[in-house]
Design a protein around this motif. Structure first.
Motif, PDB file in Angstrom:
ATOM      1  N   PRO A 229      42.755  54.142  55.657  1.00 54.96           N
ATOM      2  CA  PRO A 229      41.880  54.892  54.748  1.00 54.96           C
ATOM      3  C   PRO A 229      41.144  54.014  53.748  1.00 54.96           C
ATOM      4  O   PRO A 229      39.978  54.245  53.429  1.00 54.96           O
ATOM      5  N   SER A 230      41.837  52.997  53.224  1.00 57.55           N
ATOM      6  CA  SER A 230      41.211  52.094  52.259  1.00 57.55           C
ATOM      7  C   SER A 230      41.966  50.780  52.263  1.00 57.55           C
ATOM      8  O   SER A 230      43.137  50.711  52.644  1.00 57.55           O
ATOM      9  N   HIS A 231      41.283  49.728  51.820  1.00 59.71           N
ATOM     10  CA  HIS A 231      41.929  48.426  51.746  1.00 59.71           C
ATOM     11  C   HIS A 231      41.189  47.566  50.723  1.00 59.71           C
ATOM     12  O   HIS A 231      40.065  47.869  50.332  1.00 59.71           O
ATOM     13  N   VAL A 232      41.834  46.484  50.324  1.00 60.24           N
ATOM     14  CA  VAL A 232      41.239  45.545  49.379  1.00 60.24           C
ATOM     15  C   VAL A 232      40.288  44.621  50.121  1.00 60.24           C
ATOM     16  O   VAL A 232      40.598  44.133  51.212  1.00 60.24           O
ATOM     17  N   THR A 233      39.110  44.399  49.542  1.00 59.31           N
ATOM     18  CA  THR A 233      38.145  43.460  50.125  1.00 59.31           C
ATOM     19  C   THR A 233      38.282  42.115  49.428  1.00 59.31           C
ATOM     20  O   THR A 233      38.300  42.039  48.197  1.00 59.31           O
ATOM     21  N   ARG A 234      38.369  41.067  50.244  1.00 56.32           N
ATOM     22  CA  ARG A 234      38.513  39.707  49.701  1.00 56.32           C
ATOM     23  C   ARG A 234      37.515  38.814  50.416  1.00 56.32           C
ATOM     24  O   ARG A 234      37.719  38.417  51.567  1.00 56.32           O
ATOM     25  N   ARG A 235      36.409  38.488  49.792  1.00 57.31           N
ATOM     26  CA  ARG A 235      35.332  37.753  50.439  1.00 57.31           C
ATOM     27  C   ARG A 235      35.586  36.247  50.421  1.00 57.31           C
ATOM     28  O   ARG A 235      36.065  35.701  49.424  1.00 57.31           O
TER      29      ARG A 235
ATOM     30  N   GLU B 251      51.404  40.821  40.841  1.00 61.50           N
ATOM     31  CA  GLU B 251      50.762  42.129  40.731  1.00 61.50           C
ATOM     32  C   GLU B 251      49.802  42.122  39.561  1.00 61.50           C
ATOM     33  O   GLU B 251      50.192  41.826  38.428  1.00 61.50           O
ATOM     34  N   GLY B 252      48.539  42.389  39.831  1.00 57.04           N
ATOM     35  CA  GLY B 252      47.534  42.551  38.790  1.00 57.04           C
ATOM     36  C   GLY B 252      47.111  41.286  38.088  1.00 57.04           C
ATOM     37  O   GLY B 252      46.401  41.365  37.081  1.00 57.04           O
ATOM     38  N   GLU B 253      47.495  40.115  38.565  1.00 56.33           N
ATOM     39  CA  GLU B 253      47.134  38.878  37.867  1.00 56.33           C
ATOM     40  C   GLU B 253      45.699  38.451  38.139  1.00 56.33           C
ATOM     41  O   GLU B 253      45.095  37.764  37.315  1.00 56.33           O
ATOM     42  N   VAL B 254      45.171  38.814  39.286  1.00 58.54           N
ATOM     43  CA  VAL B 254      43.794  38.458  39.630  1.00 58.54           C
ATOM     44  C   VAL B 254      42.910  39.709  39.639  1.00 58.54           C
ATOM     45  O   VAL B 254      41.826  39.722  39.063  1.00 58.54           O
ATOM     46  N   ILE B 255      43.396  40.767  40.287  1.00 55.92           N
ATOM     47  CA  ILE B 255      42.690  42.050  40.323  1.00 55.92           C
ATOM     48  C   ILE B 255      43.656  43.124  39.833  1.00 55.92           C
ATOM     49  O   ILE B 255      44.744  43.267  40.399  1.00 55.92           O
ATOM     50  N   PRO B 256      43.302  43.876  38.806  1.00 57.98           N
ATOM     51  CA  PRO B 256      44.206  44.906  38.293  1.00 57.98           C
ATOM     52  C   PRO B 256      44.639  45.881  39.386  1.00 57.98           C
ATOM     53  O   PRO B 256      43.822  46.349  40.181  1.00 57.98           O
ATOM     54  N   GLY B 257      45.940  46.160  39.428  1.00 57.56           N
ATOM     55  CA  GLY B 257      46.467  47.134  40.382  1.00 57.56           C
ATOM     56  C   GLY B 257      46.701  46.606  41.779  1.00 57.56           C
ATOM     57  O   GLY B 257      47.190  47.341  42.640  1.00 57.56           O
ATOM     58  N   VAL B 258      46.362  45.350  42.027  1.00 58.87           N
ATOM     59  CA  VAL B 258      46.519  44.773  43.372  1.00 58.87           C
ATOM     60  C   VAL B 258      47.762  43.897  43.397  1.00 58.87           C
ATOM     61  O   VAL B 258      47.965  43.051  42.532  1.00 58.87           O
ATOM     62  N   ARG B 259      48.595  44.105  44.411  1.00 53.20           N
ATOM     63  CA  ARG B 259      49.814  43.329  44.595  1.00 53.20           C
ATOM     64  C   ARG B 259      49.641  42.392  45.795  1.00 53.20           C
ATOM     65  O   ARG B 259      48.915  42.721  46.738  1.00 53.20           O
ATOM     66  N   SER B 260      50.296  41.249  45.737  1.00 57.37           N
ATOM     67  CA  SER B 260      50.101  40.247  46.790  1.00 57.37           C
ATOM     68  C   SER B 260      51.392  39.473  47.025  1.00 57.37           C
ATOM     69  O   SER B 260      52.211  39.306  46.120  1.00 57.37           O
ATOM     70  N   VAL B 261      51.556  39.022  48.275  1.00 58.55           N
ATOM     71  CA  VAL B 261      52.583  38.031  48.594  1.00 58.55           C
ATOM     72  C   VAL B 261      51.887  36.885  49.316  1.00 58.55           C
ATOM     73  O   VAL B 261      50.887  37.084  50.020  1.00 58.55           O
TER      74      VAL B 261
ATOM     75  N   TRP C  63      47.449  44.339  48.742  1.00 62.47           N
ATOM     76  CA  TRP C  63      47.382  45.773  48.956  1.00 62.47           C
ATOM     77  C   TRP C  63      47.475  46.472  47.600  1.00 62.47           C
ATOM     78  O   TRP C  63      47.753  45.835  46.581  1.00 62.47           O
ATOM     79  N   THR C  64      47.245  47.754  47.607  1.00 62.26           N
ATOM     80  CA  THR C  64      47.430  48.572  46.411  1.00 62.26           C
ATOM     81  C   THR C  64      48.449  49.652  46.720  1.00 62.26           C
ATOM     82  O   THR C  64      48.630  50.055  47.868  1.00 62.26           O
ATOM     83  N   GLY C  65      49.128  50.114  45.673  1.00 61.08           N
ATOM     84  CA  GLY C  65      50.093  51.194  45.848  1.00 61.08           C
ATOM     85  C   GLY C  65      51.477  50.686  46.207  1.00 61.08           C
ATOM     86  O   GLY C  65      51.650  49.549  46.636  1.00 61.08           O
TER      87      GLY C  65
END
Length: 219
Positions: free
Chosen positions: A121-127, A169-179, A194-196
């Motif tokens: 349904p939705s995803h984070v865009t990383r260019r 989580e949220g260090e680069v983009i608010p609300g976005v978590r990463s590993v 991802w988010t959520g």
């Protein structure tokens, strides 16, 4: 060894090779000593390379590789991008996250490859070309994991070294978590964002570690 056709070009390339080998910004005097050049000559070469984006300076005045080096790497035949895309795609489709590869360029982590999931349904865009400071966010922390430990290391970096992958989580983009996990020998890191909430983060972290190892083995 025969004399180089262009002494100036040879010196500049030696500087770039040294910065690539160290993997982190270095002060002018250290660079001059390591490549066997006078400080003033080294500084002039570094300024020229800086003007063309091959090196960048951090806030402390240290020089590291610049974004132009990463951009040129896109044309390399034995492509880091190709290996990253092939290895990230199955994980991206399995977990429905956006996957990407970052490389270290001076004091920044620069996105070199991005793989987005299909049929979600939705995803984070990383260019590609997106950048953020090394040490911020999971990918930045992963790039620092191979560095020698320091007393002033962030607790998150200490934890990442122990776990084998970094989390943020949220260090680069608010609300976005990463590993993210480092690609050893390439000054790069594989990551997903991802988010959520999700309850399979440990499984996802292990998958990213496997991806990073596979990319390193492909190079």
């Amino acid at each position: 060894m025969t004399a180089p056709q262009s002494q100036t070009l040879d010196r500049g390339l030696r500087i770039l090779e040294h910065l690539a080998a160290t993997g982190a910004p270095r002060p002018v005097m250290e660079i001059a000593t390591e490549v066997g050049l006078h400080r003033s000559i080294t500084y002039r070469l570094l300024r020229t390379l800086e003007d063309r984006g091959f090196v960048e300076r951090d806030d402390a005045g240290r020089f590291g590789l610049g974004l132009t080096v990463s951009m040129l790497a896109r044309g390399v035949r034995t492509s880091l991008q190709a290996a990253a895309t092939a290895r990230l795609t199955p994980v991206v489709e399995r977990f429905g996250c956006t996957g990407f590869l970052v490389v270290r360029a001076g004091a920044d982590a620069v996105t070199l490859v991005s793989v987005e999931p299909r049929d979600v349904p939705s995803h984070v865009t990383r260019r590609p070309g997106t950048r953020h400071p090394v040490g911020r966010g999971a990918p930045g922390l992963a790039l620092l994991m191979a560095d020698p430990p320091r007393e002033d290391d962030r607790p998150e970096l200490v934890t990442a070294r122990a776990a084998g992958w970094a989390v943020s989580e949220g260090e680069v983009i608010p609300g976005v978590r990463s590993v993210s996990a480092p690609v050893h020998g390439a000054a790069a890191a594989a990551a997903v964002v991802w988010t959520g909430p999700r309850d399979d983060e440990a499984e996802l972290g292990a998958a990213v570690v496997a991806v990073a190892r596979a990319i390193a083995a492909d190079l």
